[in-house]
Design a protein around this motif. Structure first.
Motif, PDB file in Angstrom:
ATOM      1  N   MET A  67       0.835  -1.199   0.000  1.00 12.87           N
ATOM      2  CA  MET A  67       0.000   0.000   0.000  1.00 12.87           C
ATOM      3  C   MET A  67       0.871   1.251   0.000  1.00 12.87           C
ATOM      4  O   MET A  67       0.459   2.288  -0.502  1.00 12.87           O
ATOM      5  CB  MET A  67      -0.944  -0.004   1.205  1.00 12.87           C
ATOM      6  CG  MET A  67      -2.059  -1.024   1.069  1.00 12.87           C
ATOM      7  SD  MET A  67      -3.055  -0.750  -0.403  1.00 12.87           S
ATOM      8  CE  MET A  67      -4.665  -0.686   0.315  1.00 12.87           C
ATOM      9  N   ALA A  68       2.076   1.160   0.537  1.00 11.30           N
ATOM     10  CA  ALA A  68       3.009   2.292   0.487  1.00 11.30           C
ATOM     11  C   ALA A  68       3.376   2.585  -0.959  1.00 11.30           C
ATOM     12  O   ALA A  68       3.474   3.747  -1.364  1.00 11.30           O
ATOM     13  CB  ALA A  68       4.262   1.987   1.310  1.00 11.30           C
ATOM     14  N   GLN A  69       3.551   1.534  -1.758  1.00 14.52           N
ATOM     15  CA  GLN A  69       3.829   1.704  -3.190  1.00 14.52           C
ATOM     16  C   GLN A  69       2.648   2.399  -3.858  1.00 14.52           C
ATOM     17  O   GLN A  69       2.830   3.305  -4.672  1.00 14.52           O
ATOM     18  CB  GLN A  69       4.076   0.340  -3.847  1.00 14.52           C
ATOM     19  CG  GLN A  69       4.264   0.408  -5.343  1.00 14.52           C
ATOM     20  CD  GLN A  69       4.271  -0.972  -6.004  1.00 14.52           C
ATOM     21  OE1 GLN A  69       4.025  -1.988  -5.361  1.00 14.52           O
ATOM     22  NE2 GLN A  69       4.546  -0.993  -7.294  1.00 14.52           N
ATOM     23  N   ALA A  75       1.041   9.891  -5.183  1.00 18.96           N
ATOM     24  CA  ALA A  75       1.799  11.136  -4.985  1.00 18.96           C
ATOM     25  C   ALA A  75       2.432  11.601  -6.292  1.00 18.96           C
ATOM     26  O   ALA A  75       2.607  12.793  -6.518  1.00 18.96           O
ATOM     27  CB  ALA A  75       2.868  10.944  -3.917  1.00 18.96           C
ATOM     28  N   GLU A  76       2.751  10.642  -7.166  1.00 21.57           N
ATOM     29  CA  GLU A  76       3.344  10.967  -8.468  1.00 21.57           C
ATOM     30  C   GLU A  76       2.279  11.229  -9.536  1.00 21.57           C
ATOM     31  O   GLU A  76       2.609  11.471 -10.688  1.00 21.57           O
ATOM     32  CB  GLU A  76       4.235   9.810  -8.925  1.00 21.57           C
ATOM     33  CG  GLU A  76       5.434   9.563  -8.023  1.00 21.57           C
ATOM     34  CD  GLU A  76       6.158   8.262  -8.353  1.00 21.57           C
ATOM     35  OE1 GLU A  76       5.796   7.582  -9.334  1.00 21.57           O
ATOM     36  OE2 GLU A  76       7.088   7.921  -7.607  1.00 21.57           O
ATOM     37  N   GLY A  77       0.994  11.150  -9.137  1.00 27.33           N
ATOM     38  CA  GLY A  77      -0.085  11.390 -10.080  1.00 27.33           C
ATOM     39  C   GLY A  77      -0.368  10.218 -11.007  1.00 27.33           C
ATOM     40  O   GLY A  77      -1.003  10.382 -12.045  1.00 27.33           O
ATOM     41  N   LYS A  78       0.066   9.026 -10.639  1.00 26.87           N
ATOM     42  CA  LYS A  78      -0.109   7.831 -11.468  1.00 26.87           C
ATOM     43  C   LYS A  78      -1.295   7.009 -10.957  1.00 26.87           C
ATOM     44  O   LYS A  78      -1.141   5.914 -10.417  1.00 26.87           O
ATOM     45  CB  LYS A  78       1.169   7.003 -11.467  1.00 26.87           C
ATOM     46  CG  LYS A  78       2.359   7.743 -12.046  1.00 26.87           C
ATOM     47  CD  LYS A  78       3.606   6.902 -11.993  1.00 26.87           C
ATOM     48  CE  LYS A  78       4.789   7.651 -12.599  1.00 26.87           C
ATOM     49  NZ  LYS A  78       6.033   6.858 -12.489  1.00 26.87           N
ATOM     50  N   GLN A  79      -2.483   7.556 -11.169  1.00 28.73           N
ATOM     51  CA  GLN A  79      -3.698   6.943 -10.630  1.00 28.73           C
ATOM     52  C   GLN A  79      -3.983   5.580 -11.279  1.00 28.73           C
ATOM     53  O   GLN A  79      -4.381   4.644 -10.583  1.00 28.73           O
ATOM     54  CB  GLN A  79      -4.891   7.874 -10.828  1.00 28.73           C
ATOM     55  CG  GLN A  79      -6.159   7.338 -10.180  1.00 28.73           C
ATOM     56  CD  GLN A  79      -7.329   8.293 -10.317  1.00 28.73           C
ATOM     57  OE1 GLN A  79      -7.233   9.319 -10.971  1.00 28.73           O
ATOM     58  NE2 GLN A  79      -8.429   7.956  -9.696  1.00 28.73           N
ATOM     59  N   GLN A  81      -1.891   3.367 -12.548  1.00 30.72           N
ATOM     60  CA  GLN A  81      -0.972   2.371 -12.001  1.00 30.72           C
ATOM     61  C   GLN A  81      -1.353   2.034 -10.559  1.00 30.72           C
ATOM     62  O   GLN A  81      -1.249   0.883 -10.131  1.00 30.72           O
ATOM     63  CB  GLN A  81       0.485   2.856 -12.059  1.00 30.72           C
ATOM     64  CG  GLN A  81       1.053   2.898 -13.453  1.00 30.72           C
ATOM     65  CD  GLN A  81       0.757   4.226 -14.164  1.00 30.72           C
ATOM     66  OE1 GLN A  81      -0.066   5.023 -13.742  1.00 30.72           O
ATOM     67  NE2 GLN A  81       1.425   4.448 -15.284  1.00 30.72           N
ATOM     68  N   ALA A  82      -1.805   3.043  -9.802  1.00 28.74           N
ATOM     69  CA  ALA A  82      -2.228   2.816  -8.423  1.00 28.74           C
ATOM     70  C   ALA A  82      -3.440   1.887  -8.373  1.00 28.74           C
ATOM     71  O   ALA A  82      -3.521   1.002  -7.511  1.00 28.74           O
ATOM     72  CB  ALA A  82      -2.549   4.141  -7.741  1.00 28.74           C
ATOM     73  N   ILE A  83      -4.359   2.067  -9.305  1.00 27.61           N
ATOM     74  CA  ILE A  83      -5.535   1.190  -9.375  1.00 27.61           C
ATOM     75  C   ILE A  83      -5.098  -0.239  -9.672  1.00 27.61           C
ATOM     76  O   ILE A  83      -5.594  -1.198  -9.070  1.00 27.61           O
ATOM     77  CB  ILE A  83      -6.542   1.703 -10.426  1.00 27.61           C
ATOM     78  CG1 ILE A  83      -7.162   3.023  -9.943  1.00 27.61           C
ATOM     79  CG2 ILE A  83      -7.622   0.665 -10.707  1.00 27.61           C
ATOM     80  CD1 ILE A  83      -7.980   3.754 -10.982  1.00 27.61           C
ATOM     81  N   LYS A  84      -4.140  -0.399 -10.580  1.00 20.94           N
ATOM     82  CA  LYS A  84      -3.630  -1.737 -10.901  1.00 20.94           C
ATOM     83  C   LYS A  84      -3.005  -2.392  -9.676  1.00 20.94           C
ATOM     84  O   LYS A  84      -3.257  -3.567  -9.383  1.00 20.94           O
ATOM     85  CB  LYS A  84      -2.599  -1.664 -12.026  1.00 20.94           C
ATOM     86  CG  LYS A  84      -3.187  -1.355 -13.380  1.00 20.94           C
ATOM     87  CD  LYS A  84      -2.090  -1.279 -14.429  1.00 20.94           C
ATOM     88  CE  LYS A  84      -2.640  -0.860 -15.773  1.00 20.94           C
ATOM     89  NZ  LYS A  84      -1.575  -0.736 -16.793  1.00 20.94           N
ATOM     90  N   VAL A  85      -2.214  -1.641  -8.934  1.00 19.94           N
ATOM     91  CA  VAL A  85      -1.583  -2.175  -7.724  1.00 19.94           C
ATOM     92  C   VAL A  85      -2.653  -2.548  -6.700  1.00 19.94           C
ATOM     93  O   VAL A  85      -2.586  -3.614  -6.080  1.00 19.94           O
ATOM     94  CB  VAL A  85      -0.568  -1.167  -7.133  1.00 19.94           C
ATOM     95  CG1 VAL A  85      -0.104  -1.592  -5.756  1.00 19.94           C
ATOM     96  CG2 VAL A  85       0.620  -1.009  -8.068  1.00 19.94           C
ATOM     97  N   ALA A 100     -11.886   2.902  -4.350  1.00 16.27           N
ATOM     98  CA  ALA A 100     -10.994   2.823  -3.179  1.00 16.27           C
ATOM     99  C   ALA A 100      -9.804   3.752  -3.360  1.00 16.27           C
ATOM    100  O   ALA A 100      -9.395   4.446  -2.424  1.00 16.27           O
ATOM    101  CB  ALA A 100     -10.530   1.388  -2.966  1.00 16.27           C
ATOM    102  N   VAL A 101      -9.247   3.779  -4.560  1.00 15.33           N
ATOM    103  CA  VAL A 101      -8.092   4.660  -4.821  1.00 15.33           C
ATOM    104  C   VAL A 101      -8.523   6.113  -4.758  1.00 15.33           C
ATOM    105  O   VAL A 101      -7.813   6.951  -4.208  1.00 15.33           O
ATOM    106  CB  VAL A 101      -7.428   4.303  -6.175  1.00 15.33           C
ATOM    107  CG1 VAL A 101      -6.440   5.367  -6.619  1.00 15.33           C
ATOM    108  CG2 VAL A 101      -6.744   2.940  -6.079  1.00 15.33           C
ATOM    109  N   ASP A 102      -9.711   6.418  -5.289  1.00 14.68           N
ATOM    110  CA  ASP A 102     -10.228   7.791  -5.203  1.00 14.68           C
ATOM    111  C   ASP A 102     -10.384   8.214  -3.741  1.00 14.68           C
ATOM    112  O   ASP A 102     -10.020   9.335  -3.378  1.00 14.68           O
ATOM    113  CB  ASP A 102     -11.582   7.905  -5.917  1.00 14.68           C
ATOM    114  CG  ASP A 102     -11.453   7.878  -7.433  1.00 14.68           C
ATOM    115  OD1 ASP A 102     -10.325   8.041  -7.951  1.00 14.68           O
ATOM    116  OD2 ASP A 102     -12.483   7.689  -8.108  1.00 14.68           O
ATOM    117  N   ARG A 103     -10.912   7.313  -2.902  1.00 15.00           N
ATOM    118  CA  ARG A 103     -11.057   7.631  -1.470  1.00 15.00           C
ATOM    119  C   ARG A 103      -9.689   7.831  -0.833  1.00 15.00           C
ATOM    120  O   ARG A 103      -9.509   8.707  -0.001  1.00 15.00           O
ATOM    121  CB  ARG A 103     -11.790   6.500  -0.745  1.00 15.00           C
ATOM    122  CG  ARG A 103     -13.294   6.489  -0.928  1.00 15.00           C
ATOM    123  CD  ARG A 103     -13.965   5.555   0.040  1.00 15.00           C
ATOM    124  NE  ARG A 103     -13.417   4.205   0.016  1.00 15.00           N
ATOM    125  CZ  ARG A 103     -13.850   3.216  -0.759  1.00 15.00           C
ATOM    126  NH1 ARG A 103     -14.851   3.434  -1.583  1.00 15.00           N
ATOM    127  NH2 ARG A 103     -13.312   2.027  -0.694  1.00 15.00           N
TER     128      ARG A 103
END
Length: 106
Positions: A67-69, A75-79, A81-85, A100-103
């Motif tokens: 979740m830290a990743q 923080a880098e604006g890579k939404q 990729q964050a959703i994929k993780v 969940a990522v939006d929240r």
């Protein structure tokens, strides 16, 4: 439950949690495509109840270190990729992961 004459704190409360978790696992393993939506709603309600019980007892679910990743990607604006993780970590569907990522971004 007693151990050596001493009562284990919170054990009476953990039993219903264990039952709900088991019920959620059984419901999740018996899903067929035609019955998917109603069971998803039931499973979501069970998960909410388990979360409430855990909070009431003071038990925290350990956070996955990945979740830290996910937070770094946000923080880098890579939404995307964050959703994929998030989906890799949780097994969530696309819509659920996006919500969940939006929240988490708030």
């Amino acid at each position: 439950m007693a151990t050596g004459g001493h009562k284990i704190p919170g054990m009476d409360t953990l039993t219903p949690i264990a039952i709900l978790v088991l019920a959620a696992a059984v419901l999740g393993s018996t899903v067929t495509p035609s019955r998917n939506k109603p069971l998803e709603r039931r499973l979501a309600r069970l998960e909410e109840k388990v979360d409430l019980l855990m909070a009431h007892v003071g038990v925290e679910q350990p956070q996955d270190p990945r979740m830290a990743q996910l937070d770094e990607l946000l923080a880098e604006g890579k939404q995307i990729q964050a959703i994929k993780v998030y989906r890799e970590i949780t097994g969530a569907g696309l819509a659920e992961a996006k919500e969940a990522v939006d929240r988490r971004m708030r």
